[in-house]
Design an enzyme around this catalytic site. Structure first.
Site: not given
Length: 187
Positions: A7, A9, A17, A19, A52, A89, A99
């Site tokens: 993964d 992030d 939080d 982004f 994403q 995604c 996805c």
């Protein structure tokens, strides 16, 4: 082929939080890029599978996501690491796509693209959905406690056999058989 799925992030870079919306907000977790370099040196191809939804939320566009990933690739190369590919995604949770993790669509695409089964492939994440998407594809789940990892561990419900590590570097140490004693002897 030795493959590992990470993964992004909370595993490679610090999470937010709010982004990660720009290259300036992308900051690697100490030791993560060096861990990827060690994986490469051991013959692993490293791929990233990341939700994403900031794209679907219109917090950033594809050009910005590409710039974030360019920064990640460049930072990795500066320490001798290579990230083979990034699968993402762009959808929000309520878009009902195949996805978005925990659904396995991203991992199915990785399997198709590399023409391999993901059974026995190591998958590393900091959230339950990361682990679930890999587990249904036969991946070996690894939870790192960076990012959302502590909250994920506290909530429980991890896939059977999930191994837990403080961070990506310690996961890679274990995977490659290195111990602190081995590292100290090498120094």
């Amino acid at each position: 082929m030795k493959l590992i799925i990470l993964d992004r992030d909370g595993v490679i870079n610090f999470d937010s939080d709010a982004f990660i919306k720009s290259p300036d907000e992308w900051t690697p977790i100490p030791g993560s890029l060096q861990a990827i370099a060690r994986l490469n040196q051991a013959g692993y191809r490293v791929v990233v599978a990341t939700n994403q939804s900031g794209i679907g939320r219109k917090l950033f566009d594809m050009a910005t996501l590409n710039a974030i990933h360019h920064k990640m690739h460049t930072a990795a190369q500066q320490v001798g690491a290579t990230i083979d590919a990034v699968f993402f995604c762009p959808h929000m949770a309520d878009d009902s796509c195949d996805c978005r993790k925990p659904k396995p669509g991203l991992l199915q695409e990785i399997a198709r693209r590399y023409d391999i089964s993901l059974k026995g492939v190591h998958s590393v994440g900091d959230s339950l959905r990361d682990l679930q998407s890999g587990f249904v594809m036969g991946c070996i789940p690894h939870l790192v406690l960076t990012g959302k990892g502590h909250k994920t561990q506290e909530k429980g419900g991890l896939p059977p056999g999930t191994q837990v590590y403080p961070d990506l570097a310690s996961m890679v140490d274990k995977l490659l058989g290195a111990t602190i004693a081995d590292i100290n002897i090498a120094i």
